[in-house]
Design a protein around this motif. Structure first.
Motif, PDB file in Angstrom:
ATOM      1  N   UNK A  54       0.846  -1.175   0.000  1.00  0.00           N
ATOM      2  CA  UNK A  54       0.000   0.000   0.000  1.00  0.00           C
ATOM      3  C   UNK A  54       0.890   1.236   0.000  1.00  0.00           C
ATOM      4  N   UNK A  55       0.626   2.146  -0.941  1.00  0.00           N
ATOM      5  CA  UNK A  55       1.393   3.386  -0.983  1.00  0.00           C
ATOM      6  C   UNK A  55       0.651   4.537  -0.307  1.00  0.00           C
ATOM      7  N   UNK A  56      -0.666   4.487  -0.337  1.00  0.00           N
ATOM      8  CA  UNK A  56      -1.442   5.491   0.373  1.00  0.00           C
ATOM      9  C   UNK A  56      -2.841   4.953   0.622  1.00  0.00           C
ATOM     10  N   UNK A  57      -3.438   5.370   1.717  1.00  0.00           N
ATOM     11  CA  UNK A  57      -4.824   4.994   1.983  1.00  0.00           C
ATOM     12  C   UNK A  57      -5.553   6.178   2.592  1.00  0.00           C
ATOM     13  N   UNK A  65     -10.615  -3.080   6.033  1.00  0.00           N
ATOM     14  CA  UNK A  65     -10.278  -3.200   4.620  1.00  0.00           C
ATOM     15  C   UNK A  65      -8.861  -3.744   4.461  1.00  0.00           C
ATOM     16  N   UNK A  66      -8.678  -4.518   3.415  1.00  0.00           N
ATOM     17  CA  UNK A  66      -7.331  -4.936   3.055  1.00  0.00           C
ATOM     18  C   UNK A  66      -7.281  -5.160   1.551  1.00  0.00           C
ATOM     19  N   UNK A  75      -6.075  -8.287  -8.425  1.00  0.00           N
ATOM     20  CA  UNK A  75      -5.915  -7.303  -7.358  1.00  0.00           C
ATOM     21  C   UNK A  75      -7.237  -7.307  -6.596  1.00  0.00           C
ATOM     22  N   UNK A  76      -7.200  -7.602  -5.295  1.00  0.00           N
ATOM     23  CA  UNK A  76      -8.444  -7.792  -4.558  1.00  0.00           C
ATOM     24  C   UNK A  76      -8.600  -6.774  -3.441  1.00  0.00           C
ATOM     25  N   UNK A  77      -9.847  -6.493  -3.133  1.00  0.00           N
ATOM     26  CA  UNK A  77     -10.212  -5.669  -1.984  1.00  0.00           C
ATOM     27  C   UNK A  77     -11.074  -6.534  -1.081  1.00  0.00           C
TER      28      UNK A  77
END
Lengths: 114, 115
Positions: A54-57, A65-66, A75-77
């Protein structure tokens, strides 16, 4: 023309259940994103992902969340324990550094939490 | 936080008319993007602007990156019924080539075109 794909297109779940939203970004892209759009509102940034981390959230992206890139294409959420207010359209996007990070969006997954 | 305000909120026009909408921000952006969203669909990229003052066309669409880097406009000429949708501006927050490039979306302009 290459495009971002997302599955499922619709997901209905009970509050407290876990959901996994899936995305296949454009194949040569390096940057991946999740956004959400609550019905009738603007699109909001959730998280960006680059180089397998993760670069930003945003503040929306809490511990429930992940994100994961389990292989070279998906690519999953994951939402661990859904809440009513998680009901929204979730968009995956990807971008290629060489094109100035112009982001291309998938068609979205409409999540309804009951 | 960073906010983009779009105007007008909605437009109802006749087919063949020209349309203009704009987007303003209190923050500077290095890239401006214009997207169109149809109901139940994801945003589709229309035009990307990378330099202050840049004017770019895509068919009947023309967009400009404001010289202050805090605004952008989109023009649609000779509108047709399929132009109906919501148009969003978006500013790219983060340095060029950086790993933290998130899009900040505007509030949207709903366009309705009557045949």
């Amino acid at each position: 023309e290459p495009e971002v794909t997302q599955t499922p297109s619709h997901q209905v779940t009970q509050m407290g259940q876990e959901v996994i939203l899936r995305c296949v970004p454009i194949s040569n892209h390096l940057y991946f994103y999740w956004y959400r759009q609550i019905l009738g509102q603007k699109v909001e940034f959730l998280v960006s992902f680059y180089n397998n981390e993760i670069s930003e959230k945003s503040e929306i992206f809490d511990d429930q969340f992940s994100v994961e890139r389990p292989d070279g294409s998906n690519f999953t959420l994951k939402i661990r324990s859904t809440k009513l207010e998680d009901s929204a359209m979730y968009f995956c996007a990807s971008s290629d550094r060489l094109r100035g990070e112009t982001q291309y969006f998938g068609p979205g997954t409409r999540l309804l939490v009951l | 936080g960073q906010q983009l305000n779009q105007s007008p909120q909605s437009m109802f026009i006749q087919e063949g008319e020209d349309v203009s909408m704009n987007c303003t921000s209190s923050s500077i952006f290095n890239t401006w993007l214009w997207y169109k969203q149809d109901p139940g669909e994801g945003p589709v990229l229309l035009i990307a602007l990378y330099k202050a003052g840049e004017l770019t066309s895509n068919g009947r669409l023309t967009a400009q990156f404001g010289t202050t880097r805090k605004d952008s406009f989109l023009n649609i000429s000779a509108s047709i019924p399929s132009d109906v949708g919501i148009y969003f501006c978006a500013g790219l927050s983060g340095g060029y080539g950086g790993a933290t490039n998130k899009l900040i979306f505007g509030t949207g302009t709903l366009l309705a075109v009557q045949p």
